[in-house]
Write an enzyme that holds these catalytic residues in place. Structure first.
Site, mmCIF file in Angstrom:
data_model
loop_
_atom_site.group_PDB
_atom_site.id
_atom_site.type_symbol
_atom_site.label_atom_id
_atom_site.label_comp_id
_atom_site.label_asym_id
_atom_site.label_seq_id
_atom_site.Cartn_x
_atom_site.Cartn_y
_atom_site.Cartn_z
ATOM 1 N N ASP A 57 0.821 -1.211 0.000
ATOM 2 C CA ASP A 57 0.000 0.000 0.000
ATOM 3 C C ASP A 57 0.854 1.259 0.000
ATOM 4 O O ASP A 57 2.067 1.203 0.175
ATOM 5 C CB ASP A 57 -0.949 -0.014 1.213
ATOM 6 C CG ASP A 57 -0.248 -0.371 2.527
ATOM 7 O OD1 ASP A 57 0.991 -0.383 2.546
ATOM 8 O OD2 ASP A 57 -0.943 -0.621 3.516
ATOM 9 N N ASN A 114 -7.730 -2.701 13.976
ATOM 10 C CA ASN A 114 -9.104 -3.076 13.630
ATOM 11 C C ASN A 114 -9.129 -4.278 12.677
ATOM 12 O O ASN A 114 -10.162 -4.587 12.091
ATOM 13 C CB ASN A 114 -9.840 -1.872 13.006
ATOM 14 C CG ASN A 114 -9.122 -1.353 11.769
ATOM 15 O OD1 ASN A 114 -8.158 -1.955 11.306
ATOM 16 N ND2 ASN A 114 -9.601 -0.238 11.229
ATOM 17 N N HIS A 121 -7.232 -4.520 9.941
ATOM 18 C CA HIS A 121 -6.932 -4.233 8.534
ATOM 19 C C HIS A 121 -5.623 -4.885 8.115
ATOM 20 O O HIS A 121 -4.710 -5.059 8.916
ATOM 21 C CB HIS A 121 -6.989 -2.735 8.219
ATOM 22 C CG HIS A 121 -5.870 -1.878 8.720
ATOM 23 N ND1 HIS A 121 -6.079 -0.685 9.375
ATOM 24 C CD2 HIS A 121 -4.523 -2.028 8.637
ATOM 25 C CE1 HIS A 121 -4.915 -0.138 9.667
ATOM 26 N NE2 HIS A 121 -3.962 -0.931 9.245
ATOM 27 N N GLU A 170 -9.736 -1.787 5.145
ATOM 28 C CA GLU A 170 -10.387 -1.498 6.415
ATOM 29 C C GLU A 170 -11.634 -2.366 6.575
ATOM 30 O O GLU A 170 -12.160 -2.896 5.591
ATOM 31 C CB GLU A 170 -10.805 -0.023 6.436
ATOM 32 C CG GLU A 170 -9.645 0.966 6.276
ATOM 33 C CD GLU A 170 -8.884 1.201 7.577
ATOM 34 O OE1 GLU A 170 -8.905 0.327 8.474
ATOM 35 O OE2 GLU A 170 -8.265 2.270 7.703
#
Ligand code: GLP
Length: 242
Positions: free
Chosen positions: A67, A136, A138, A143
């Site tokens: 990313d 979370n 990810h 996400e």
């Protein structure tokens, strides 16, 4: 899934580095998927040491990072390109032309993502993909969402990710709001996957991702369906797993 619990961050880093160096030694012209974040810094240090000792070479390796922030150019000190140069690429014998990070400076999101996906396909797909884990769940910048995104795409970062990553910027206002990330489909197509996580703050998400239900609300949970996953954690991150 192989779930390996190590004593501390150093042991996690060394164990995970061994998985990568073993893979590169047996597949010298492989395609590695690489990750950023604070978790893999120690393992990159181990790989650099192995290279310096002549025990490992990246000479024929091709790499694709997961990313990149949208809107940061590669020279920005918080860009993931900069991170990779600083933590790995400039210290090993990898051919710079074979290293790929999504182009955060490209204003055309669709074009940047399609080009990235195509470059991965042209390289023959991902061999070993390294992943960190967001609080979370990810992976990359995928996400929690109602469904698993398939290919490289542009995402709006959640408040929790912006806050978590703001420690690296002057303020939360400086954290880009969008990023380019490989999709869950891109990641799941890798032949092998290596996940690293450390610290007590990751204990809850490690349990939910690898021992809870598979759901796009915890993107990493999909890894339970991958046939060749190794998870390397320290004992603090494993504290809530039986
Ligand atoms: C970032 C990255 C992820 C990384 C995650 C965890 O948002 N996009 O690829 O795995 O955060 O980072 P850390 O290792 O610093 O906890």
């Amino acid at each position: 899934m192989k779930f390996i619990v190590t004593e501390n961050y150093e042991a996690m880093s060394r164990t995970a580095a061994r998985v990568i160096s073993g893979y590169v030694s047996s597949h010298p012209d492989c395609v590695l998927g690489l990750a950023t974040g604070s978790t893999p810094i120690g393992l990159y240090r181990c790989l650099v040491e192995d290279c310096e000792a002549g025990a490992l070479s990246f000479k024929d390796v091709t790499s694709f990072n997961l990313d990149e922030y949208r809107g940061l150019d590669p020279q920005h000190d918080q860009s993931y390109r900069y991170f990779m140069e600083h933590n790995l690429f400039s210290h090993v014998d990898i051919d710079p032309a074979r290293t790929h990070v999504p182009d955060g400076a490209c204003p055309d999101a669709d074009a940047a993502c399609a080009a990235y996906e195509q470059a991965i396909a042209e390289a023959g797909g991902l061999g070993l993909q390294l992943l960190g884990l967001g609080h979370n769940g990810h992976i990359g910048f995928n996400e929690p969402a109602p469904e698993f995104p398939k290919e490289t795409h542009c995402v709006a970062l959640t408040e929790s990710t912006i806050n978590a990553n703001s420690r690296l910027f002057d303020s939360a206002d400086d954290v880009p709001r969008e990023a380019y990330t490989m999709g869950i489909g891109t990641i799941m197509a890798a032949k092998e996957i290596l996940v690293v996580a450390n610290g007590a703050d990751k204990a809850d998400i490690v349990r939910r991702a690898f021992f809870g239900p598979v759901t796009p609300e915890v993107p990493a949970s999909i890894l339970q369906f991958h046939p060749n996953v190794t998870v390397v954690v320290d004992k603090e991150a494993a504290a809530l797993c039986q």
